[in-house]
Scaffold this active site. Sequence first.
Site, PDB file in Angstrom:
ATOM      1  N   MET A  42       0.846  -1.197   0.000  1.00 47.59           N
ATOM      2  CA  MET A  42       0.000   0.000   0.000  1.00 47.59           C
ATOM      3  C   MET A  42       0.883   1.250   0.000  1.00 47.59           C
ATOM      4  O   MET A  42       0.429   2.344   0.371  1.00 47.59           O
ATOM      5  CB  MET A  42      -0.936   0.000   1.206  1.00 47.59           C
ATOM      6  CG  MET A  42      -1.915  -1.176   1.179  1.00 47.59           C
ATOM      7  SD  MET A  42      -3.408  -0.881   2.127  1.00 47.59           S
ATOM      8  CE  MET A  42      -2.741  -0.641   3.759  1.00 47.59           C
TER       9      MET A  42
ATOM     10  N   ALA B  55       4.058   4.004   0.934  1.00 51.33           N
ATOM     11  CA  ALA B  55       4.759   4.519   2.126  1.00 51.33           C
ATOM     12  C   ALA B  55       5.821   3.497   2.519  1.00 51.33           C
ATOM     13  O   ALA B  55       5.859   3.018   3.654  1.00 51.33           O
ATOM     14  CB  ALA B  55       3.784   4.819   3.269  1.00 51.33           C
TER      15      ALA B  55
ATOM     16  N   HIS C  23       9.373  -3.498   3.287  1.00 49.18           N
ATOM     17  CA  HIS C  23       8.891  -3.681   1.910  1.00 49.18           C
ATOM     18  C   HIS C  23      10.071  -3.949   0.967  1.00 49.18           C
ATOM     19  O   HIS C  23       9.985  -4.799   0.075  1.00 49.18           O
ATOM     20  CB  HIS C  23       8.177  -2.415   1.415  1.00 49.18           C
ATOM     21  CG  HIS C  23       6.923  -2.057   2.155  1.00 49.18           C
ATOM     22  ND1 HIS C  23       6.801  -0.908   2.899  1.00 49.18           N
ATOM     23  CD2 HIS C  23       5.722  -2.688   2.251  1.00 49.18           C
ATOM     24  CE1 HIS C  23       5.576  -0.833   3.407  1.00 49.18           C
ATOM     25  NE2 HIS C  23       4.908  -1.908   3.043  1.00 49.18           N
TER      26      HIS C  23
ATOM     27  N   SER D 244       6.680  -0.575  10.066  1.00 47.95           N
ATOM     28  CA  SER D 244       5.305  -0.452   9.569  1.00 47.95           C
ATOM     29  C   SER D 244       5.085   0.972   9.080  1.00 47.95           C
ATOM     30  O   SER D 244       5.573   1.930   9.704  1.00 47.95           O
ATOM     31  CB  SER D 244       4.319  -0.756  10.703  1.00 47.95           C
ATOM     32  OG  SER D 244       3.018  -0.333  10.337  1.00 47.95           O
TER      33      SER D 244
END
Length: 285
Positions: A34, A36, A41, A189
């Site tokens: 998603m 950001a 990631h 996160s």
Amino acid sequence: MSSKIKIVRHLKDLRKAVGSWRTAGERVALVPTMGALHDGHLALVGVARKKAGRTVVSIFVNPTQFAPTEDLSRYPRDEAGDLTKLQAAGADLVWSPTAEEMYPEGFSTRIVPGSAAEDLEGEFRPHHFGGVATVCCKLFSQVTPDVAVFGEKDYQQLCVVRQMVRDLNLPLTIAALPTQRAKDGLALSSRNAYLTPDERSIAPALHRALLGIADVAKTGGPVNRAIETANHDLLAAGFARIDYIEIRDAETLEPYEPRSGREGRVLAAVWLGRTRLIDNVGVGS
Ligand code: AMP
């Protein structure tokens, strides 16, 4: 110098790019996100690149997995920063459809996720996994990857997606990466950006509490008491509320049977101020 990363917003352009790779006999990996983006990631991109010659990263803040009361409108977005990071990480293409491209007028078909979605997150966010399963199913059929890479950070999501792929015979494999953490243990996160400096200093207590429960479970100790202690300690440390802290079977998410010889997983969702944090750790068999 690697060529500039390609960003694609329309399905026909995605199909063209992936089609040309397929014609050349290349394998394709997908990393759904998603945006950001953080180092967690980017570690998924690293795994994807080892598994396939071409890596697609999708960036789509999926409205159908947020309830009206949740943080969709304030979810962090940084497309320019994301592209720079993905270029440096060696991804080949970013699939970033608009909400209209993903859910055109008249869209009405949905995936009903299986038993893995029933409780834990499913209890507190009843529509969440329906949205996740539907968008993942769409992403898989849009990108047609050989492999899709997910993080253990969202452990129940990983179980739900694996179950869907198995149940629907979707033609791809799912690979998983352990949760990437800051040095103090806090799981990376996108939502950590919401934390105030005070909250950020309290947040690592969550990981420590989960490790404490896993240690008790590993040695066959009183797990329920360990969970009670963790609840108490987290509230005393400044956490606002605990949605759940539970130990489950690591594969099925059914209740954990300590003497079964099967692996366990400790999973939690807790509130720190206005921010909801989730985390989990493994318990070896
Ligand atoms: P998100 O952008 O939060 O939807 O996450 C996209 C993917 O990145 C999911 O498969 C997540 O599980 C994974 N992910 C997010 N944070 C981490 C982390 N700290 N370590 C490993 N994977 C992560």
